[in-house]
Scaffold this motif. Sequence first.
Motif, PDB file in Angstrom:
ATOM      1  N   ASP A 183       7.141  10.106  -2.091  1.00 27.62           N
ATOM      2  CA  ASP A 183       8.209  10.111  -3.057  1.00 27.62           C
ATOM      3  C   ASP A 183       8.159   9.448  -4.451  1.00 27.62           C
ATOM      4  OD1 ASP A 183       9.026  11.862  -0.832  1.00 27.62           O
ATOM      5  OD2 ASP A 183      10.470  10.375  -0.209  1.00 27.62           O
ATOM      6  N   SER A 184       7.686   8.532  -4.276  1.00 23.31           N
ATOM      7  CA  SER A 184       7.658   7.332  -5.527  1.00 23.31           C
ATOM      8  C   SER A 184       6.515   7.823  -6.508  1.00 23.31           C
ATOM      9  CB  SER A 184       7.686   5.919  -5.116  1.00 23.31           C
ATOM     10  OG  SER A 184       6.683   5.644  -4.810  1.00 23.31           O
ATOM     11  N   LEU A 185       5.365   8.272  -5.952  1.00 17.84           N
ATOM     12  CA  LEU A 185       4.246   8.564  -6.714  1.00 17.84           C
ATOM     13  C   LEU A 185       3.818  10.081  -6.848  1.00 17.84           C
ATOM     14  CD1 LEU A 185       2.004   5.763  -4.873  1.00 17.84           C
ATOM     15  CD2 LEU A 185       2.809   5.926  -7.342  1.00 17.84           C
ATOM     16  N   ASP A 186       4.998  11.102  -6.738  1.00 18.00           N
ATOM     17  CA  ASP A 186       4.736  12.241  -7.132  1.00 18.00           C
ATOM     18  C   ASP A 186       3.840  13.008  -6.341  1.00 18.00           C
ATOM     19  OD1 ASP A 186       5.921  14.482  -8.317  1.00 18.00           O
ATOM     20  OD2 ASP A 186       4.379  14.396  -9.910  1.00 18.00           O
ATOM     21  N   ASN A 187       3.613  12.371  -5.090  1.00 15.56           N
ATOM     22  CA  ASN A 187       2.364  12.890  -4.208  1.00 15.56           C
ATOM     23  C   ASN A 187       1.205  13.272  -4.704  1.00 15.56           C
ATOM     24  OD1 ASN A 187       4.040  13.634  -1.581  1.00 15.56           O
ATOM     25  ND2 ASN A 187       5.374  14.658  -3.091  1.00 15.56           N
ATOM     26  N   ASP A 188       0.802  12.432  -5.544  1.00 16.09           N
ATOM     27  CA  ASP A 188      -0.438  12.412  -6.236  1.00 16.09           C
ATOM     28  C   ASP A 188      -1.443  11.878  -5.215  1.00 16.09           C
ATOM     29  OD1 ASP A 188      -3.040  11.629  -7.730  1.00 16.09           O
ATOM     30  OD2 ASP A 188      -1.752  12.296  -9.334  1.00 16.09           O
ATOM     31  N   ARG A 235       0.865  -1.289  -0.056  1.00 17.13           N
ATOM     32  CA  ARG A 235       0.111  -0.122   0.099  1.00 17.13           C
ATOM     33  C   ARG A 235       0.851   1.097   0.041  1.00 17.13           C
ATOM     34  NH1 ARG A 235      -5.527  -1.193   3.192  1.00 17.13           N
ATOM     35  NH2 ARG A 235      -5.948  -2.918   1.929  1.00 17.13           N
ATOM     36  N   PRO A 236       0.234   2.465  -0.267  1.00 17.42           N
ATOM     37  CA  PRO A 236       1.089   3.568  -0.560  1.00 17.42           C
ATOM     38  C   PRO A 236       1.250   4.650   0.328  1.00 17.42           C
ATOM     39  CG  PRO A 236      -0.790   3.543  -2.201  1.00 17.42           C
ATOM     40  CD  PRO A 236      -0.769   2.311  -1.104  1.00 17.42           C
ATOM     41  N   ALA A 238      -2.944   3.188  -4.411  1.00 19.90           N
ATOM     42  CA  ALA A 238      -1.878   2.310  -4.341  1.00 19.90           C
ATOM     43  C   ALA A 238      -1.804   1.682  -2.683  1.00 19.90           C
ATOM     44  CB  ALA A 238      -0.738   3.118  -4.495  1.00 19.90           C
ATOM     45  N   TYR A 239      -2.249   2.478  -1.901  1.00 21.58           N
ATOM     46  CA  TYR A 239      -2.201   1.929  -0.200  1.00 21.58           C
ATOM     47  C   TYR A 239      -3.177   0.711  -0.398  1.00 21.58           C
ATOM     48  CZ  TYR A 239      -2.926   1.800   4.535  1.00 21.58           C
ATOM     49  OH  TYR A 239      -2.783   1.267   5.633  1.00 21.58           O
ATOM     50  N   ASN A 240      -4.251   0.841  -1.174  1.00 20.60           N
ATOM     51  CA  ASN A 240      -5.390  -0.242  -0.824  1.00 20.60           C
ATOM     52  C   ASN A 240      -5.105  -1.394  -1.839  1.00 20.60           C
ATOM     53  OD1 ASN A 240      -8.259  -1.346  -1.967  1.00 20.60           O
ATOM     54  ND2 ASN A 240      -8.126  -0.900   0.150  1.00 20.60           N
ATOM     55  N   ALA A 241      -4.571  -1.144  -3.105  1.00 26.40           N
ATOM     56  CA  ALA A 241      -4.680  -2.100  -4.100  1.00 26.40           C
ATOM     57  C   ALA A 241      -3.143  -2.308  -4.595  1.00 26.40           C
ATOM     58  CB  ALA A 241      -5.472  -1.725  -5.287  1.00 26.40           C
ATOM     59  N   GLY A 242      -2.169  -1.544  -4.185  1.00 27.37           N
ATOM     60  CA  GLY A 242      -0.619  -1.701  -4.699  1.00 27.37           C
ATOM     61  C   GLY A 242      -0.439  -0.779  -5.613  1.00 27.37           C
ATOM     62  N   PRO A 243       0.836  -0.324  -5.467  1.00 25.73           N
ATOM     63  CA  PRO A 243       1.427   0.908  -6.489  1.00 25.73           C
ATOM     64  C   PRO A 243       1.328   0.470  -7.954  1.00 25.73           C
ATOM     65  CG  PRO A 243       2.819   0.403  -4.721  1.00 25.73           C
ATOM     66  CD  PRO A 243       1.744  -0.659  -4.482  1.00 25.73           C
ATOM     67  N   SER A 244       1.423  -0.851  -8.318  1.00 27.50           N
ATOM     68  CA  SER A 244       1.568  -1.518  -9.684  1.00 27.50           C
ATOM     69  C   SER A 244       0.044  -1.129 -10.457  1.00 27.50           C
ATOM     70  CB  SER A 244       2.105  -2.724  -9.725  1.00 27.50           C
ATOM     71  OG  SER A 244       1.081  -3.710  -9.223  1.00 27.50           O
ATOM     72  N   ARG A 245      -0.957  -1.418  -9.548  1.00 31.84           N
ATOM     73  CA  ARG A 245      -2.233  -1.435  -9.860  1.00 31.84           C
ATOM     74  C   ARG A 245      -2.439  -0.001 -10.132  1.00 31.84           C
ATOM     75  NH1 ARG A 245      -3.641  -5.860  -6.261  1.00 31.84           N
ATOM     76  NH2 ARG A 245      -4.281  -7.876  -7.488  1.00 31.84           N
ATOM     77  N   ALA A 246      -2.308   0.769  -9.240  1.00 25.07           N
ATOM     78  CA  ALA A 246      -2.533   2.392  -9.291  1.00 25.07           C
ATOM     79  C   ALA A 246      -1.946   3.017 -10.632  1.00 25.07           C
ATOM     80  CB  ALA A 246      -1.976   3.136  -8.051  1.00 25.07           C
ATOM     81  N   ARG A 247      -0.450   2.621 -10.917  1.00 25.57           N
ATOM     82  CA  ARG A 247       0.096   3.075 -11.978  1.00 25.57           C
ATOM     83  C   ARG A 247      -0.604   2.646 -13.380  1.00 25.57           C
ATOM     84  NH1 ARG A 247       4.782   1.988  -8.513  1.00 25.57           N
ATOM     85  NH2 ARG A 247       5.845   4.153  -8.011  1.00 25.57           N
ATOM     86  N   LYS A 248      -1.216   1.318 -13.070  1.00 21.45           N
ATOM     87  CA  LYS A 248      -1.796   0.823 -14.331  1.00 21.45           C
ATOM     88  C   LYS A 248      -3.139   1.466 -14.668  1.00 21.45           C
ATOM     89  CE  LYS A 248      -4.310  -3.611 -15.909  1.00 21.45           C
ATOM     90  NZ  LYS A 248      -4.635  -4.898 -15.387  1.00 21.45           N
ATOM     91  N   TRP A 249      -3.701   1.713 -13.531  1.00 16.71           N
ATOM     92  CA  TRP A 249      -5.200   2.506 -13.680  1.00 16.71           C
ATOM     93  C   TRP A 249      -4.878   3.791 -14.268  1.00 16.71           C
ATOM     94  CZ3 TRP A 249      -6.682   0.533  -8.353  1.00 16.71           C
ATOM     95  CH2 TRP A 249      -7.169  -0.671  -8.531  1.00 16.71           C
ATOM     96  N   ALA A 250      -3.856   4.506 -13.769  1.00 15.06           N
ATOM     97  CA  ALA A 250      -3.603   5.972 -14.332  1.00 15.06           C
ATOM     98  C   ALA A 250      -3.305   5.683 -15.596  1.00 15.06           C
ATOM     99  CB  ALA A 250      -2.412   6.555 -13.276  1.00 15.06           C
ATOM    100  N   GLY A 305       4.478   2.955   9.522  1.00 12.86           N
ATOM    101  CA  GLY A 305       3.536   3.435   8.733  1.00 12.86           C
ATOM    102  C   GLY A 305       3.553   4.504   7.917  1.00 12.86           C
ATOM    103  N   THR A 306       4.202   5.767   8.654  1.00 10.29           N
ATOM    104  CA  THR A 306       4.370   6.856   8.284  1.00 10.29           C
ATOM    105  C   THR A 306       5.585   6.755   7.444  1.00 10.29           C
ATOM    106  OG1 THR A 306       5.487   7.434  10.310  1.00 10.29           O
ATOM    107  CG2 THR A 306       3.103   8.233   9.704  1.00 10.29           C
ATOM    108  N   THR A 307       6.743   5.908   7.859  1.00  8.03           N
ATOM    109  CA  THR A 307       7.955   5.896   7.144  1.00  8.03           C
ATOM    110  C   THR A 307       7.462   5.325   5.564  1.00  8.03           C
ATOM    111  OG1 THR A 307       9.364   5.298   8.953  1.00  8.03           O
ATOM    112  CG2 THR A 307      10.156   4.626   6.806  1.00  8.03           C
ATOM    113  N   TYR A 308       6.970   4.143   5.636  1.00  2.34           N
ATOM    114  CA  TYR A 308       6.338   3.936   4.264  1.00  2.34           C
ATOM    115  C   TYR A 308       5.406   4.675   3.522  1.00  2.34           C
ATOM    116  CZ  TYR A 308       3.963   0.477   1.201  1.00  2.34           C
ATOM    117  OH  TYR A 308       3.579  -0.114  -0.039  1.00  2.34           O
TER     118      TYR A 308
END
Length: 645
Positions: A568-573, A16-17, A580-592, A559-562
């Motif tokens: 930082d990796s998701l450009d603060n979007d 999660r993100p 990404a926090y709920n479904a994973g960063p790869s899925r979030a990027r895929k949907w975007a 949690g806050t470290t993560y």
Amino acid sequence: MAIMCCSAKTNRPTERPAAEKSGGVRMLSLLLMPSIRTCLLAVLIAAGMAAAVPAWPAADDAALAPWRELEAARQALKSAQNPGQMERLGRSSPSHWIRQQASRQLASHYAGAQQWKSYQAHSQAASPCAQLRFALATMPDFQIRSLTGAALEQYATQGAAAGLCKRALAEAAATGLLSDSQIWHRIRILIGSRKSRRARLLLPLLSDPVSNNQLHRAVQRATATMRANRVDTGSRIKRELLGVSAIVAAHARPALAAERWQVHSKGFEPHIRNQVWALIGREGALDHLPQALEWFRNAPLDDGDLTPAYGPLDLAWRVRAALRNEDWREVKTTIETMRGEQRQLSAWLYWHALALGRLGDSYRMQRELEKLADDHDDYYGILASEQLGRKLPPGNAIASRKRADRLSRDDADVRLALALAGSGREAQARRVWKHWMLRNDSHTILAASEAARAAGWLLGSINAADRAAPAANSLALRYPTPHRALIIDYCQRFALSAAYVYGLIRQESRFNTNAVSSAGARGMMQIMPATARRIARSHRYTRYRLARLTLPRTNVILGTTYLRDLADSLDNDAILIAAAYNAGPSRARKWAKASRGVSRAIMVETIPFTETRIYVKSLLANQIHYGRILRQETRPLLETLAGKF
């Protein structure tokens, strides 16, 4: 202006993100060298290890007594067919919920035994299958037909354990009151929801028998069957099985399923053809395919059939497909086809209003947005208020402490729910709590929220306060801030928005420090053990142990470290971080990526995972309200959703 942040868990296979940065201020983490951040993390975690998990108050044994009696009565009814103890509970239990549960159990027992005089004493609590069994014995045919759909749904949900359902439905089918068309309609719904095992339970009800192996082959060979140049459609069963194959093929290859269904289904019965088109359209919409709307249009919205092509989920995804195509007339028309509770959901009230505006009816759009803003302060209510230029209502209702004390002392259902929660029986507590809230007014529910807060059950408190609003709106109860010094401290250390972090924790665990999800995520911020290990490893913290993950300080630090890493990796979007926090960063990027050129608001509305879609919207709304509680400036939702991906 502070923006947002996130945390670190996952019910899904991945993680999660993270968080969103402050707009005009350089983030603390960017000023720290990686080695310093690593050392800081180790020091902070080491300092937090001594924190003890707050203990629940001892369970109220007297309040739990009715629940224990219900469990004993269920066992007596199941093993010895002895309804005496259940009858006593149904008559004299101090808990309304226990009495209702006892009556439901007795209605099923007496319906199964065909003891209709005894059944009628409990008929108001009877399940759909018990009602059908009674109707088959006592009512004319035209009254029975309306009960078969609900009984089919109960049987498909309960599965093999529902012996009463199986007998009632078999009798209805044998007497022609449950048609093969209705059964196949339900089978297609289950197949479309990837529940082929439950679908197989319905096969024995068919008058033209279909074996488990036949359905299994239709599922397992779906893509190959659809690719074939010729298929045998000479019998009703073969056409039905081809429909099953088309639905299954659409799960992985919706374009292929659509192309071949167009060829193979010529001359099929309309109810088969149309429902399969609706399900193929849904799969295409879930994959963000622009053709999905055209596939939906192959199935009329209202064909007048007893078993309509569209269920609520299909209608919802037809609207979403239209949104991605910016076909506002289709959005309006499809929403107006919705019925009952679905039509009154704030999502469809909002998008209907926007469709009216896009079609030139600004007056009706304004009226509908005003009603939405008056009745809701969820994600859509906030959007409506912002579009109208309104401030959100103050939310300063105060619960009566005397009334709360009286409820927790004298109301058997409130006592039972609190005792169940305190003894770790969270699911049962929520059922009792929901049942109690349905029977009480807003101000009484707000008092119960205060009672739950005082008992330490924040999940029950928040749910009750949400239920009481807007008539009795208390932001303090709906958006509590436990562990305030701890959470704000680490948000400041890692340059995260406290409003966003609080909004995330509220959505994740309702501040339950001992929460463990079905996927294994732990603690307030619901961090997966694998994610926690990875964080500890990447930041060179060697003292991490799984047992420490539920400690509030450790959980918040990790949690806050993560979140900082993910921000930082998701450009603060803010949207991608939450998804990404709920479904994973790869899925979030895929949907975007699939939503390039699509409105950010529509991208949120068309997130394929129901859980993630609700999660993102809830988190963004929570942040707005926590900004008010914490007196922290937060970015308006309209600004967060402005522009396109």
